[in-house]
Design an enzyme around this catalytic site. Structure first.
Site, mmCIF file in Angstrom:
data_model
loop_
_atom_site.group_PDB
_atom_site.id
_atom_site.type_symbol
_atom_site.label_atom_id
_atom_site.label_comp_id
_atom_site.label_asym_id
_atom_site.label_seq_id
_atom_site.Cartn_x
_atom_site.Cartn_y
_atom_site.Cartn_z
ATOM 1 N N HIS A 96 -4.865 -8.701 -16.797
ATOM 2 C CA HIS A 96 -6.155 -8.255 -17.339
ATOM 3 C C HIS A 96 -6.342 -6.758 -17.086
ATOM 4 C CE1 HIS A 96 -10.108 -8.925 -18.963
ATOM 5 N NE2 HIS A 96 -10.705 -8.424 -17.897
ATOM 6 N N HIS B 195 -20.625 -7.232 -16.788
ATOM 7 C CA HIS B 195 -19.257 -6.930 -17.243
ATOM 8 C C HIS B 195 -18.817 -7.909 -18.324
ATOM 9 C CE1 HIS B 195 -15.056 -5.847 -17.250
ATOM 10 N NE2 HIS B 195 -14.707 -7.057 -16.863
ATOM 11 N N GLU C 245 0.825 -1.211 0.000
ATOM 12 C CA GLU C 245 0.000 0.000 0.000
ATOM 13 C C GLU C 245 0.861 1.264 0.000
ATOM 14 O OE1 GLU C 245 -3.184 2.821 0.518
ATOM 15 O OE2 GLU C 245 -2.811 0.960 -0.569
ATOM 16 N N HIS D 158 -11.810 6.089 -8.373
ATOM 17 C CA HIS D 158 -10.355 6.216 -8.268
ATOM 18 C C HIS D 158 -9.676 5.530 -9.455
ATOM 19 C CE1 HIS D 158 -6.546 6.892 -6.367
ATOM 20 N NE2 HIS D 158 -6.304 5.616 -6.152
ATOM 21 N N HIS E 134 2.609 1.939 -3.298
ATOM 22 C CA HIS E 134 1.619 2.505 -4.224
ATOM 23 C C HIS E 134 1.465 4.009 -3.978
ATOM 24 C CE1 HIS E 134 -1.936 2.873 -6.688
ATOM 25 N NE2 HIS E 134 -2.648 3.289 -5.663
#
Length: 387
Positions: A344, A286, A101, A171, A104
């Site tokens: 992906h 989706h 985290e 986000h 990032h």
């Protein structure tokens, strides 16, 4: 709090020093353009690493913001992290997740530093040249600065609102938007500094490709939003077979709870646990929307394939579309392996990049064809130069 912010700012500057040094020492005569494309590269990396952060359940690896238990890095918060991990070894807080985290966040802040440098350079050169150098028009870099600030705010809300699905999805979309804006800006710089004058196609043909490219980009945005909704709601394995879902072509689905936007993670708007049929609806929409995107974007690539200027971009889009379908199906058949899931997400970001390039090139070719046709006194329906 102020000390933590200062320490994190210093860390971000140190991380940003490497790409800034690469820009400064590069052989590229135009350092400003180099800075933009380095920012594109790092923004793409940030999106991929953001997917890795989300897919490893590391979004709350540090449950506060901007620091980690009030500290600037997991080293300083080690005792608190270990204590939380000891109480709940399978919970959101572990030493590894805290580092994922925070890395990032450091990378995101470093990109912010690069955009600040971009904006400062644009304003300096624009004022210095008294507005005579169009490559330094400060409008876009200034907009990018405010855009990245908005993205940072949603990054903070992602943590403080405990991974609320709609916040996490926005986000993600803003991250993709930042990538698209930087790519468009980089394409503009390329054209200003090293103009491409090759003309291929009539105004009518290029107008059609522009429309198709724009529609493909719009559909891709919707599909990325749906994909983000799948990921943030942990609905990837709601359907574990293909082409059926739960053994049915149209399974039992709960669209109302599945697509209620403002709710907590794993809960309905009323605060109850979200039913499995809602997750099925999220996954099924989706999955099927993906085929629509593939058909439209694939047709767009086919139409652009024969254009000399657009050929390479069209071919790359076709390749990535095939790979994207393959990785999407692989997440189902191989029960959601992390590497394939990250690939992906990377494929989605790559499609954003390539479709932005295609839209920019198609726009420029259309404008060039119109000028050529007007200058030659030709009808817009008459081909100028077919290659």
């Amino acid at each position: 709090m102020h000390l933590t912010l200062a320490q994190m700012a210093i860390t971000a500057l140190l991380v940003a020093l490497l790409p800034l040094s690469l820009v400064w020492t590069s052989s590229d005569a135009n350092k400003y353009r180099k800075l933009i494309w380095v920012s594109v590269f790092l923004t793409f990396d940030l999106i991929v690493f953001g997917a890795f952060t989300r897919l490893t359940d590391s979004g709350l690896g540090c449950p506060d913001w901007p620091g980690c238990y009030g500290a600037a890095n997991p080293f300083l918060a080690h005792a608190e992290i270990v204590a939380a991990e000891t109480l709940n070894p399978t919970g959101p807080v572990t030493v590894a997740k805290a580092w994922i985290e925070m890395i990032h966040r450091y990378l995101a802040m470093a990109i912010g530093v690069l955009i600040v440098a971009m904006m400062a350079q644009a304003w300096y050169q624009w004022c210095k040249s008294k507005g005579t150098r169009p490559e330094y028009k400060p409008g876009m870099p200034t907009f990018l600065f405010f855009f990245v600030c908005l993205q940072g705010a949603f990054g903070a809300w992602t943590v403080t609102m405990k991974l609320q699905p709609v916040i996490v999805t926005i986000h993600l979309l803003l991250g993709m938007g930042l990538l698209a804006l930087l790519v468009w800006y980089g394409g503009r710089q390329n054209q200003l500094i090293a103009p491409v004058r090759t003309l291929s196609g009539s105004p009518t043909a290029m107008r059609k490709i522009r429309w198709l490219a724009g529609i493909s980009a719009l559909l891709l945005v919707v599909q990325i939003a749906l994909g983000g909704w799948v990921s943030t709601n942990y609905a990837t394995l709601a359907c574990t077979d293909f082409p059926l879902c739960g053994g049915k072509l149209v399974p039992d689905m709960d669209f109302q709870h599945g697509f209620t936007l403002w709710r907590e993670l794993g809960k309905t708007a009323a605060g109850h646990y979200i039913p499995f049929a809602a997750l099925t609806a999220i996954h099924w929409v989706h999955r099927n929307a993906g085929f629509i995107v593939a058909l439209v974007a694939g047709y767009t690539a086919w139409r652009a394939w024969g254009n000399v200027v657009l050929h390479n971009t069209a071919r790359a889009i076709a390749i990535v579309l095939v790979a994207q379908i393959a990785t999407g199906l692989a997440t189902i058949y191989f029960s959601f392996p992390l590497t394939i899931a990250v690939l992906h997400n990377a494929g989605a970001a790559l499609l954003v990049l390539l479709l932005t390039v295609l839209n920019y090139k198609a726009k420029f070719q259309h404008d060039l064809a119109k000028k050529a046709a007007s200058g030659a006194g030709l009808s817009h329906n008459l081909p100028l130069k077919q290659q």
